[in-house]
Design an enzyme around this catalytic site. Structure first.
Site, PDB file in Angstrom:
ATOM      1  N   ARG A 135      -9.449 -10.157 -34.804  1.00 32.49           N
ATOM      2  CA  ARG A 135      -8.521 -10.353 -36.286  1.00 32.49           C
ATOM      3  C   ARG A 135      -7.152 -10.308 -35.965  1.00 32.49           C
ATOM      4  O   ARG A 135      -6.650  -9.311 -35.244  1.00 32.49           O
ATOM      5  CB  ARG A 135      -9.077  -9.073 -36.901  1.00 32.49           C
ATOM      6  CG  ARG A 135      -8.700  -9.058 -38.357  1.00 32.49           C
ATOM      7  CD  ARG A 135      -9.465  -7.923 -39.181  1.00 32.49           C
ATOM      8  NE  ARG A 135      -8.697  -6.539 -38.949  1.00 32.49           N
ATOM      9  CZ  ARG A 135      -8.840  -5.484 -39.504  1.00 32.49           C
ATOM     10  NH1 ARG A 135      -9.447  -5.768 -40.826  1.00 32.49           N
ATOM     11  NH2 ARG A 135      -8.200  -4.243 -39.386  1.00 32.49           N
ATOM     12  N   THR A 141      -2.373 -10.951 -40.600  1.00 31.55           N
ATOM     13  CA  THR A 141      -2.905 -11.824 -41.842  1.00 31.55           C
ATOM     14  C   THR A 141      -4.315 -11.426 -41.927  1.00 31.55           C
ATOM     15  O   THR A 141      -4.841 -11.943 -42.995  1.00 31.55           O
ATOM     16  CB  THR A 141      -2.987 -13.317 -41.045  1.00 31.55           C
ATOM     17  OG1 THR A 141      -3.811 -13.426 -40.150  1.00 31.55           O
ATOM     18  CG2 THR A 141      -1.530 -13.822 -40.817  1.00 31.55           C
ATOM     19  N   ASP A 149     -10.174   2.072 -34.583  1.00 31.81           N
ATOM     20  CA  ASP A 149     -10.407   0.598 -34.237  1.00 31.81           C
ATOM     21  C   ASP A 149     -11.673   0.692 -33.182  1.00 31.81           C
ATOM     22  O   ASP A 149     -11.431   1.476 -32.126  1.00 31.81           O
ATOM     23  CB  ASP A 149      -9.134   0.148 -33.321  1.00 31.81           C
ATOM     24  CG  ASP A 149      -9.340  -1.140 -32.702  1.00 31.81           C
ATOM     25  OD1 ASP A 149     -10.423  -1.637 -32.227  1.00 31.81           O
ATOM     26  OD2 ASP A 149      -8.534  -2.127 -33.015  1.00 31.81           O
ATOM     27  N   ASP A 159     -10.958  -0.578 -29.395  1.00 28.60           N
ATOM     28  CA  ASP A 159     -10.086   0.235 -28.799  1.00 28.60           C
ATOM     29  C   ASP A 159     -10.963   1.561 -28.320  1.00 28.60           C
ATOM     30  O   ASP A 159     -10.880   1.970 -27.169  1.00 28.60           O
ATOM     31  CB  ASP A 159      -8.999   0.419 -29.392  1.00 28.60           C
ATOM     32  CG  ASP A 159      -7.879  -0.596 -29.503  1.00 28.60           C
ATOM     33  OD1 ASP A 159      -8.013  -1.635 -28.758  1.00 28.60           O
ATOM     34  OD2 ASP A 159      -6.999  -0.724 -30.311  1.00 28.60           O
TER      35      ASP A 159
HETATM   36  C1  PRP Z   1     -12.564  -5.527 -35.363  1.00 28.24           C
HETATM   37  C2  PRP Z   1     -13.889  -5.334 -35.494  1.00 28.24           C
HETATM   38  C3  PRP Z   1     -14.555  -6.380 -36.410  1.00 28.24           C
HETATM   39  C4  PRP Z   1     -13.289  -6.778 -37.249  1.00 28.24           C
HETATM   40  C5  PRP Z   1     -13.557  -6.184 -38.489  1.00 28.24           C
HETATM   41  O1  PRP Z   1     -12.411  -6.112 -34.525  1.00 28.24           O
HETATM   42  O2  PRP Z   1     -14.732  -5.033 -34.455  1.00 28.24           O
HETATM   43  O3  PRP Z   1     -14.778  -7.421 -35.563  1.00 28.24           O
HETATM   44  O4  PRP Z   1     -12.170  -5.967 -36.661  1.00 28.24           O
HETATM   45  O5  PRP Z   1     -12.571  -6.681 -39.437  1.00 28.24           O
HETATM   46  P1  PRP Z   1     -12.820  -7.678 -40.584  1.00 28.24           P
HETATM   47  O6  PRP Z   1     -13.941  -7.323 -41.367  1.00 28.24           O
HETATM   48  O7  PRP Z   1     -11.381  -7.406 -41.483  1.00 28.24           O
HETATM   49  O8  PRP Z   1     -12.882  -9.130 -39.992  1.00 28.24           O
HETATM   50  P2  PRP Z   1     -10.918  -6.722 -33.765  1.00 28.24           P
HETATM   51  O9  PRP Z   1     -10.848  -8.127 -34.292  1.00 28.24           O
HETATM   52  O10 PRP Z   1      -9.906  -5.765 -33.881  1.00 28.24           O
HETATM   53  O11 PRP Z   1     -11.258  -6.979 -32.221  1.00 28.24           O
HETATM   54  P3  PRP Z   1     -11.693  -6.005 -31.012  1.00 28.24           P
HETATM   55  O12 PRP Z   1     -13.435  -5.893 -31.328  1.00 28.24           O
HETATM   56  O13 PRP Z   1     -11.791  -7.021 -29.928  1.00 28.24           O
HETATM   57  O14 PRP Z   1     -11.080  -4.867 -30.765  1.00 28.24           O
HETATM   58  N1  URA Z   2     -11.667  -3.204 -37.356  1.00 29.65           N
HETATM   59  C1  URA Z   2     -11.903  -1.800 -36.738  1.00 29.65           C
HETATM   60  O1  URA Z   2     -12.119  -1.429 -35.730  1.00 29.65           O
HETATM   61  N2  URA Z   2     -11.777  -0.784 -37.645  1.00 29.65           N
HETATM   62  C2  URA Z   2     -11.743  -1.104 -38.745  1.00 29.65           C
HETATM   63  O2  URA Z   2     -11.348   0.071 -39.641  1.00 29.65           O
HETATM   64  C3  URA Z   2     -11.277  -2.275 -39.436  1.00 29.65           C
HETATM   65  C4  URA Z   2     -11.245  -3.397 -38.511  1.00 29.65           C
END
Ligand code: PRP
Ligand code: URA
Length: 193
Positions: free
Chosen positions: A88, A92, A184, A187
């Protein structure tokens, strides 16, 4: 889930909890899977029984979906794991695809797209669109925490997809994080703060 949310929970325990919740959710999400009759022999006699009809796929949305996929795998060891990397863009809030290991040969009865967080819904919606383009007809989404907005958006975009989540939170904040949430999820699983 309380322990997951707690900011003092460290990555190793966080990952273990995501896996454990993934296994519990797998029991719920696989309840209605199709079975087919089979005949086996016990050590004592022949018997009619049933087994799963058709393969099962798990698509962990990287990275955070990895722990959930492992939990599923503990419940159903014979799953195919189809990795899909979506990140994500935090400015944006659009999901960008960076990795795709979906096979072209598709013979699954169902594919579960798994990601602990359903926030704006953008990542889940895009992941499921990609799965549909590969010919998967029966898809469910499995997550741990969702915002009402994300559930609404996902069910509008893909009304045929069942959604399984463990907790429905209050809202999104102005940068798209789930409140109260857990922060997150990627993370916190992998220690990249
Ligand atoms: C986070 C989470 C989802 C997404 C959710 O991942 O694990 O995939 O954000 O947000 P959304 O519903 O608004 O799309 P991220 O893109 O941060 O990647 P990561 O899992 O590598 O931390
Ligand atoms: N992705 C995450 O990991 N946590 C949130 O709260 C939203 C998006």
């Amino acid at each position: 889930i309380t322990a997951l949310r707690d900011r003092n929970t460290q990555p190793s325990e966080f990952y273990r909890l995501v896996k454990e919740i993934g296994a519990l959710l797998a029991y719920e999400a696989t309840e209605g899977l199709a079975l087919e009759p089979c005949v086996i022999e016990t050590p004592l006699e022949k018997m009619h029984s049933s087994r799963l009809a058709g393969g099962i796929g798990i698509t962990p949305i990287l990275r955070a979906g990895l722990g959930l996929a492992e939990g599923f795998r503990e419940v159903i060891p014979d799953v195919q794991i189809w990795h899909l990397g979506l990140k994500r863009d935090e400015r944006t809030l659009q999901a960008l695809e960076y990795y795709n290991q979906l096979p072209y040969k598709v013979d699954l009865q169902i594919c579960y797209a798994v990601d602990p967080m359903l926030a704006t819904g953008g990542s889940a919606i895009d992941a499921i669109t990609i799965l549909k383009h590969r010919g998967i007809k029966n898809i469910s989404f499995v997550g741990i925490i969702a915002a009402p907005y994300g559930v609404l958006k996902l069910s509008q975009a893909h009304p045929d997809v069942n959604i399984y989540i463990a907790a429905l939170d209050e809202r999104l904040n102005d940068v798209g994080y789930i409140i109260p949430g857990l922060g997150d999820a990627g993370d916190r699983q992998f220690g990249t703060f």
